[in-house]
Enzyme design. Sequence first.
Site, short mmCIF file in Angstrom:
data_model
loop_
_atom_site.label_atom_id
_atom_site.label_comp_id
_atom_site.label_asym_id
_atom_site.label_seq_id
_atom_site.Cartn_x
_atom_site.Cartn_y
_atom_site.Cartn_z
N LYS A 141 -2.16 -11.22 -7.44
CA LYS A 141 -3.27 -11.89 -6.75
C LYS A 141 -4.63 -11.37 -7.22
CE LYS A 141 -4.67 -10.49 -2.79
NZ LYS A 141 -4.97 -10.05 -1.44
N LYS B 269 0.85 -1.20 0.00
CA LYS B 269 0.00 0.00 0.00
C LYS B 269 0.88 1.25 0.00
CE LYS B 269 -4.51 -0.93 0.39
NZ LYS B 269 -4.87 -2.21 0.42
N LYS C 205 -10.27 -8.02 -4.46
CA LYS C 205 -11.49 -7.22 -4.54
C LYS C 205 -11.18 -5.75 -4.80
CE LYS C 205 -12.39 -8.04 0.39
NZ LYS C 205 -12.32 -9.26 1.05
P1 TYM Z 1 -9.52 -10.45 3.18
O1 TYM Z 1 -10.88 -9.95 3.41
O2 TYM Z 1 -8.60 -9.67 2.33
O3 TYM Z 1 -9.61 -11.91 2.55
C1 TYM Z 1 -10.45 -12.91 3.11
C2 TYM Z 1 -9.85 -14.28 2.90
O4 TYM Z 1 -9.74 -14.56 1.51
C3 TYM Z 1 -8.40 -14.94 1.20
N1 TYM Z 1 -8.07 -14.47 -0.15
C4 TYM Z 1 -7.58 -15.26 -1.11
N2 TYM Z 1 -7.29 -16.58 -1.12
C5 TYM Z 1 -6.82 -17.09 -2.29
N3 TYM Z 1 -6.63 -16.34 -3.39
C6 TYM Z 1 -6.90 -15.02 -3.43
N4 TYM Z 1 -6.70 -14.32 -4.52
C7 TYM Z 1 -7.41 -14.43 -2.24
N5 TYM Z 1 -7.79 -13.16 -1.91
C8 TYM Z 1 -8.20 -13.21 -0.62
C9 TYM Z 1 -7.56 -14.22 2.27
O5 TYM Z 1 -6.29 -14.80 2.42
C10 TYM Z 1 -8.43 -14.40 3.48
O6 TYM Z 1 -8.25 -15.68 4.06
N6 TYM Z 1 -7.32 -9.22 7.48
C11 TYM Z 1 -8.13 -10.24 6.84
C12 TYM Z 1 -9.48 -10.42 7.52
C13 TYM Z 1 -9.33 -10.76 8.96
C14 TYM Z 1 -9.02 -12.04 9.51
C15 TYM Z 1 -9.01 -11.84 10.93
C16 TYM Z 1 -8.77 -13.29 8.94
C17 TYM Z 1 -9.48 -9.88 9.99
N7 TYM Z 1 -9.28 -10.53 11.18
C18 TYM Z 1 -8.73 -12.90 11.79
C19 TYM Z 1 -8.49 -14.36 9.82
C20 TYM Z 1 -8.46 -14.15 11.22
C21 TYM Z 1 -8.39 -9.78 5.41
O7 TYM Z 1 -8.25 -8.63 5.09
O8 TYM Z 1 -8.82 -10.78 4.57
#
Ligand code: TYM
Length: 328
Positions: A192, A111, A195
């Site tokens: 990757k 970022k 969203k």
């Molecule tokens: P976030 O919202 O970016 O993503 C949610 C989950 O989706 C997975 N992910 C992917 N997996 C495979 N390929 C991709 N292209 C891809 N894009 C996203 C992410 O690895 C994630 O598992 N900070 C976290 C949310 C969070 C969280 C937590 C997760 C907050 N507190 C506690 C686990 C435990 C996040 O931004 O994920």
Amino acid sequence: MKKMLSGIKPTGRVTLGNYIGAIKPFVSYQDEYDMYIFIANLHSMTVYIEPKELRKNTKDLIALYIAAGLDPNKVTLFLQSDILEHAQLGWYLGCMVGMGDLARMTQYKDKLAKNESIGAGIFNYPSLMSADILMYDPDFVPVGEDQKQHVELARDVAEKFNRRYSDTFTIPQPLTAKVGGRIMDLQDPTKKMSKSDEAGKGCIYILDDIAVSKKKIMSAVTDSDGIIAFDRTNKPGISNLLEIYSILTDRTIQDIVNQYLGVGYGVFKKDLAEILGQELTTIQERYQEIIKGSYLDDVLLQGATVARNIARKKLAKVERKIGITIKK
Ligand code: TYM
């Protein structure tokens, strides 16, 4: 029963990456684990989103969890902001995390490199994420590869806290699938699928028009040698499609490669588009049923009651240990 916890932030529409890297694994684990799955909406404040859009994303995400197969009677599904203790524990843990550790997080560095003006939340959020996790003492945290580093940070914080104040938190283990842990952008398979991809051409959204999603598979970037084989480095496009195929059909990559020996990319893509289309149709139909009425409110209320009970006890324990309350 071992415990598992994970979350997704409602910063945008749910992608195929989220589905394959997170939601589908959650569904497969729900019978084996005591599971806590939440909507990380405090984390969504790290970027600006129109309030109306945030509300829609949040509602869609909870509906999608259920439409994809999570059973609210087996899994505790909740909204992070319903449990005030997350922010409070996040503060305590944030005071223990080193600035250097936060500064070396890849997501923060990415970022920063974009040179946009960013809020302090982007820097600090791994301490809130540590609180999200450690609050519930999970043994495992299933995440995609990009979040592994943050779970490792939570482990370090838990170890530090336990050393300083005596045993308080379970040390969590990140759980990342070997296949599907990092789904790549269909137009640029070296980055990757995300969203935050504004043009959205390389990204499939679970609730999008199915014909559009199929077209995105058909026009996914591959290579010119025309051989269906798995090689992430030299053939990132076709390898990515193979991973998607493998997860959607629950078949090994080798098995799929064998099936398409000597067959061109077009046929393979067409089959994959069909498979994806069927999966999305099922999810979207269930989504349409769930999104109506007050069912989701009931689910969140039920989840919050369970989660709050655990969080209150945990925070009280932490506060006794750190000496912030006058009661011992
Ligand atoms: P976030 O919202 O970016 O993503 C949610 C989950 O989706 C997975 N992910 C992917 N997996 C495979 N390929 C991709 N292209 C891809 N894009 C996203 C992410 O690895 C994630 O598992 N900070 C976290 C949310 C969070 C969280 C937590 C997760 C907050 N507190 C506690 C686990 C435990 C996040 O931004 O994920």
